[in-house]
Design a protein around this motif. Structure first.
Motif, PDB file in Angstrom:
ATOM      1  N   ARG A  53      46.415  10.732 -17.050  1.00 50.50           N
ATOM      2  CA  ARG A  53      44.821  10.386 -17.999  1.00 50.50           C
ATOM      3  C   ARG A  53      43.856  10.017 -17.727  1.00 50.50           C
ATOM      4  O   ARG A  53      42.984  10.268 -18.548  1.00 50.50           O
ATOM      5  CB  ARG A  53      45.620  10.150 -19.334  1.00 50.50           C
ATOM      6  CG  ARG A  53      47.100  11.387 -19.826  1.00 50.50           C
ATOM      7  CD  ARG A  53      47.229  11.383 -21.558  1.00 50.50           C
ATOM      8  NE  ARG A  53      48.387   9.387 -21.351  1.00 50.50           N
ATOM      9  CZ  ARG A  53      49.967  10.239 -21.500  1.00 50.50           C
ATOM     10  NH1 ARG A  53      50.469  10.986 -21.392  1.00 50.50           N
ATOM     11  NH2 ARG A  53      50.626   9.128 -21.579  1.00 50.50           N
ATOM     12  N   THR A  54      44.309   8.891 -16.888  1.00 48.33           N
ATOM     13  CA  THR A  54      42.863   8.397 -17.207  1.00 48.33           C
ATOM     14  C   THR A  54      41.804   8.879 -15.673  1.00 48.33           C
ATOM     15  O   THR A  54      40.650   8.672 -16.090  1.00 48.33           O
ATOM     16  CB  THR A  54      42.870   6.427 -16.839  1.00 48.33           C
ATOM     17  OG1 THR A  54      43.504   6.781 -14.725  1.00 48.33           O
ATOM     18  CG2 THR A  54      44.035   5.982 -17.091  1.00 48.33           C
ATOM     19  N   ALA A  55      41.895   9.552 -14.767  1.00 45.36           N
ATOM     20  CA  ALA A  55      41.318  10.525 -14.310  1.00 45.36           C
ATOM     21  C   ALA A  55      39.972  10.994 -14.746  1.00 45.36           C
ATOM     22  O   ALA A  55      38.851  10.989 -14.161  1.00 45.36           O
ATOM     23  CB  ALA A  55      42.299  11.297 -13.288  1.00 45.36           C
ATOM     24  N   PRO A  56      40.104  11.547 -15.642  1.00 47.23           N
ATOM     25  CA  PRO A  56      38.499  12.707 -16.396  1.00 47.23           C
ATOM     26  C   PRO A  56      37.732  11.188 -16.386  1.00 47.23           C
ATOM     27  O   PRO A  56      36.595  11.574 -15.912  1.00 47.23           O
ATOM     28  CB  PRO A  56      39.068  12.809 -17.337  1.00 47.23           C
ATOM     29  CG  PRO A  56      41.140  13.310 -18.168  1.00 47.23           C
ATOM     30  CD  PRO A  56      40.806  11.516 -16.344  1.00 47.23           C
ATOM     31  N   TRP A  57      38.399  10.435 -16.681  1.00 44.14           N
ATOM     32  CA  TRP A  57      36.869   8.792 -16.669  1.00 44.14           C
ATOM     33  C   TRP A  57      36.550   8.496 -15.749  1.00 44.14           C
ATOM     34  O   TRP A  57      35.855   7.977 -15.532  1.00 44.14           O
ATOM     35  CB  TRP A  57      37.299   7.497 -17.333  1.00 44.14           C
ATOM     36  CG  TRP A  57      38.133   8.583 -18.935  1.00 44.14           C
ATOM     37  CD1 TRP A  57      39.430   8.937 -19.591  1.00 44.14           C
ATOM     38  CD2 TRP A  57      37.117   8.603 -20.422  1.00 44.14           C
ATOM     39  NE1 TRP A  57      39.344   9.174 -20.888  1.00 44.14           N
ATOM     40  CE2 TRP A  57      38.180   9.229 -21.289  1.00 44.14           C
ATOM     41  CE3 TRP A  57      35.513   7.845 -20.391  1.00 44.14           C
ATOM     42  CZ2 TRP A  57      37.655   8.850 -22.597  1.00 44.14           C
ATOM     43  CZ3 TRP A  57      35.793   8.341 -21.853  1.00 44.14           C
ATOM     44  CH2 TRP A  57      35.882   8.440 -22.988  1.00 44.14           C
ATOM     45  N   VAL A  58      37.515   8.148 -15.159  1.00 48.17           N
ATOM     46  CA  VAL A  58      36.785   7.275 -12.972  1.00 48.17           C
ATOM     47  C   VAL A  58      36.406   8.394 -12.429  1.00 48.17           C
ATOM     48  O   VAL A  58      34.876   7.920 -11.878  1.00 48.17           O
ATOM     49  CB  VAL A  58      38.483   6.947 -12.977  1.00 48.17           C
ATOM     50  CG1 VAL A  58      38.067   6.284 -11.102  1.00 48.17           C
ATOM     51  CG2 VAL A  58      39.297   5.595 -13.407  1.00 48.17           C
ATOM     52  N   VAL A 168      36.089  14.999 -21.857  1.00 44.24           N
ATOM     53  CA  VAL A 168      37.017  16.290 -22.358  1.00 44.24           C
ATOM     54  C   VAL A 168      37.752  16.681 -21.561  1.00 44.24           C
ATOM     55  O   VAL A 168      37.528  17.398 -20.400  1.00 44.24           O
ATOM     56  CB  VAL A 168      36.130  17.548 -22.543  1.00 44.24           C
ATOM     57  CG1 VAL A 168      37.224  18.774 -23.442  1.00 44.24           C
ATOM     58  CG2 VAL A 168      34.995  17.641 -23.866  1.00 44.24           C
ATOM     59  N   ALA A 169      39.119  15.793 -21.575  1.00 45.86           N
ATOM     60  CA  ALA A 169      40.149  15.637 -20.777  1.00 45.86           C
ATOM     61  C   ALA A 169      41.322  17.003 -21.345  1.00 45.86           C
ATOM     62  O   ALA A 169      41.250  17.460 -22.688  1.00 45.86           O
ATOM     63  CB  ALA A 169      41.006  15.046 -20.730  1.00 45.86           C
ATOM     64  N   GLU A 170      41.279  17.840 -20.180  1.00 45.67           N
ATOM     65  CA  GLU A 170      42.530  18.907 -20.336  1.00 45.67           C
ATOM     66  C   GLU A 170      43.698  18.844 -19.516  1.00 45.67           C
ATOM     67  O   GLU A 170      44.228  18.376 -18.581  1.00 45.67           O
ATOM     68  CB  GLU A 170      41.709  20.219 -20.045  1.00 45.67           C
ATOM     69  CG  GLU A 170      40.979  21.007 -20.855  1.00 45.67           C
ATOM     70  CD  GLU A 170      39.921  22.056 -20.550  1.00 45.67           C
ATOM     71  OE1 GLU A 170      39.881  22.692 -19.736  1.00 45.67           O
ATOM     72  OE2 GLU A 170      38.983  22.186 -21.322  1.00 45.67           O
ATOM     73  N   PRO A 175      44.667  13.402 -23.377  1.00 45.23           N
ATOM     74  CA  PRO A 175      45.329  12.298 -24.267  1.00 45.23           C
ATOM     75  C   PRO A 175      46.164  12.609 -24.936  1.00 45.23           C
ATOM     76  O   PRO A 175      46.941  13.435 -25.577  1.00 45.23           O
ATOM     77  CB  PRO A 175      44.412  11.569 -25.007  1.00 45.23           C
ATOM     78  CG  PRO A 175      42.550  12.210 -24.768  1.00 45.23           C
ATOM     79  CD  PRO A 175      43.583  13.565 -24.424  1.00 45.23           C
ATOM     80  N   ALA A 176      48.025  11.301 -24.659  1.00 45.57           N
ATOM     81  CA  ALA A 176      48.943  11.717 -25.390  1.00 45.57           C
ATOM     82  C   ALA A 176      48.308  11.415 -26.498  1.00 45.57           C
ATOM     83  O   ALA A 176      47.071  11.558 -27.238  1.00 45.57           O
ATOM     84  CB  ALA A 176      49.621  11.024 -24.916  1.00 45.57           C
ATOM     85  N   ASP A 177      49.693  11.808 -27.257  1.00 42.99           N
ATOM     86  CA  ASP A 177      50.160  12.618 -28.825  1.00 42.99           C
ATOM     87  C   ASP A 177      50.734  11.671 -29.583  1.00 42.99           C
ATOM     88  O   ASP A 177      52.034  11.184 -29.458  1.00 42.99           O
ATOM     89  CB  ASP A 177      50.446  13.628 -29.702  1.00 42.99           C
ATOM     90  CG  ASP A 177      50.147  13.749 -31.066  1.00 42.99           C
ATOM     91  OD1 ASP A 177      49.805  13.267 -31.337  1.00 42.99           O
ATOM     92  OD2 ASP A 177      50.926  14.665 -31.700  1.00 42.99           O
ATOM     93  N   TRP A 178      50.755  10.388 -29.334  1.00 42.15           N
ATOM     94  CA  TRP A 178      50.674   8.701 -29.849  1.00 42.15           C
ATOM     95  C   TRP A 178      51.980   8.577 -30.848  1.00 42.15           C
ATOM     96  O   TRP A 178      52.242   8.046 -30.758  1.00 42.15           O
ATOM     97  CB  TRP A 178      49.783   7.314 -29.178  1.00 42.15           C
ATOM     98  CG  TRP A 178      49.223   7.094 -28.067  1.00 42.15           C
ATOM     99  CD1 TRP A 178      48.362   7.363 -28.450  1.00 42.15           C
ATOM    100  CD2 TRP A 178      49.677   7.321 -26.853  1.00 42.15           C
ATOM    101  NE1 TRP A 178      47.868   7.635 -26.559  1.00 42.15           N
ATOM    102  CE2 TRP A 178      48.928   7.187 -25.840  1.00 42.15           C
ATOM    103  CE3 TRP A 178      51.648   6.545 -26.455  1.00 42.15           C
ATOM    104  CZ2 TRP A 178      48.990   6.956 -24.704  1.00 42.15           C
ATOM    105  CZ3 TRP A 178      51.529   6.359 -25.285  1.00 42.15           C
ATOM    106  CH2 TRP A 178      50.340   6.544 -24.289  1.00 42.15           C
ATOM    107  N   GLU A 179      50.628   9.252 -31.699  1.00 43.95           N
ATOM    108  CA  GLU A 179      51.743   9.115 -33.153  1.00 43.95           C
ATOM    109  C   GLU A 179      52.859   9.917 -33.108  1.00 43.95           C
ATOM    110  O   GLU A 179      53.958   9.290 -34.042  1.00 43.95           O
ATOM    111  CB  GLU A 179      51.034  10.037 -34.286  1.00 43.95           C
ATOM    112  CG  GLU A 179      51.281  10.455 -35.520  1.00 43.95           C
ATOM    113  CD  GLU A 179      50.517  10.635 -36.552  1.00 43.95           C
ATOM    114  OE1 GLU A 179      50.591  11.129 -38.022  1.00 43.95           O
ATOM    115  OE2 GLU A 179      49.517  11.049 -36.415  1.00 43.95           O
TER     116      GLU A 179
END
Length: 327
Positions: A53-58, A168-170, A175-179
């Motif tokens: 989930r961090t890979a798109p940013w890096v 925009v990650a897919e 990103p997780a649905d933390w809620e």
């Protein structure tokens, strides 16, 4: 720990990379080779949902700031033995579009040199070879990018203009649905298995005939069929078998790989085809193919998220599964 005029501390110096067991996308690099560049060192392993989930940013930072002198250096340190296979790492680098050098750290030498303990872990190194920032886990993307810009400006690359990167990650990288995430990471290997519900419990290290319980409790899982539960994996040979999990999360993933050639599987959700809740690695009828060792997204619920019963079946066997993760 000293601080500079920019307010970023000096946490140490970039250690030796000599312990890497291989390199992808670059010849072997040394701290001296990297001097004069701002470097982001990114510890990862290809089945880790938190890193994915961090890979798109890096990737975005690597592309955006390359011309100003940023070098992103991936360090692939395996969590599971199967992740130490160089061919698997090479496929992951290609699949995940990592267009920067990757040090293959199968012996944990670079990990130990940094004193690292986490996936993902990000270290920012200035042009003088000094570690100036670190972040463990997901998040802090704006903060991390500000550090990159600050270090590039400090190195004489000029102020980084424009807005921060937009991502925009897919798929599995979203990103997780933390809620709504209630289910914890769950290992299926004998060393760290928890909440196992098949009658009689785990029988480590030998083929054993397992069955599902009459009813799965919340956050528990079970096997059906003749499985060998090894330290890190549950392995199904050439005969049918199933895994079930009663979970509560938007997404369900399973790290797994084929024992030999491609493996057919089918996913059910509450005993039915997943339909619109199918993950990116299955169709709406729940069918998919296991063709390499990686993290497979099997469920992504589009609507209200509640407790569901997941099942995956392998009609021909031939699979080794390591860990459930959720999002």
């Amino acid at each position: 720990m000293t601080r500079t005029t920019t307010g970023l501390p000096v946490e140490g110096t970039l250690p030796s990379l000599d312990g890497a067991t291989g390199w992808l996308g670059s010849p072997p690099l040394t701290p001296e080779d990297l001097r004069g560049h701002v470097v982001l060192v990114d510890f990862w392993t290809y089945t880790c949902i938190n890193w994915l989930r961090t890979a798109p940013w890096v990737r975005a930072w690597a592309q955006r700031y390359r011309e100003q002198g940023l070098v992103v250096l991936g360090v692939h340190t395996p969590e599971f033995r199967v992740e130490a296979d160089l061919a698997n790492v090479r496929r992951a680098v290609a699949d995940l579009r990592l267009e920067y050098p990757v040090a293959v750290d199968s012996d944990y030498a670079v990990w130990r040199a940094f004193g690292n303990s986490y996936w993902p872990a990000l270290y920012a190194v200035d042009a003088q070879g000094r570690i100036r920032y670190h972040h463990f886990g997901e998040g802090a993307y704006e903060e991390s990018e500000r550090v990159v810009r600050t270090l590039l400006e400090e190195a004489g690359a000029g102020a980084a203009g424009g807005d921060p990167v937009e991502v925009v990650a897919e798929g599995v990288e979203a990103p997780a649905d933390w809620e709504h995430l209630r289910s914890p990471e769950t290992y299926v290997g004998a060393l760290r298995a928890e909440r196992f519900a098949s009658p009689g419990g785990l029988v480590p290290g030998a083929p054993h005939e397992y069955a599902f319980p009459a009813r799965l409790r919340a956050l528990s899982w079970a096997l059906s069929g003749r499985w060998t539960v090894e330290d890190e994996s549950a392995v199904l040979a050439g005969e049918p078998g199933r895994i079930a999990y009663r979970f509560s999360a938007r997404d369900l993933h399973l790290a797994m790989g084929p024992v030999a050639g491609p493996v057919r599987f089918r996913v059910l959700l509450d005993g039915r085809a997943p339909g619109a809740a199918a993950g990116t690695d299955v169709d709406e009828d729940g069918y998919g193919t296991l063709d390499r060792s990686r993290l497979y997204q099997l469920v992504r619920q589009p609507g209200p998220v509640g407790e569901r019963e997941f099942e995956i079946g392998f009609p021909d066997g031939g699979v080794a599964a390591q860990v459930f993760t959720f999002g």
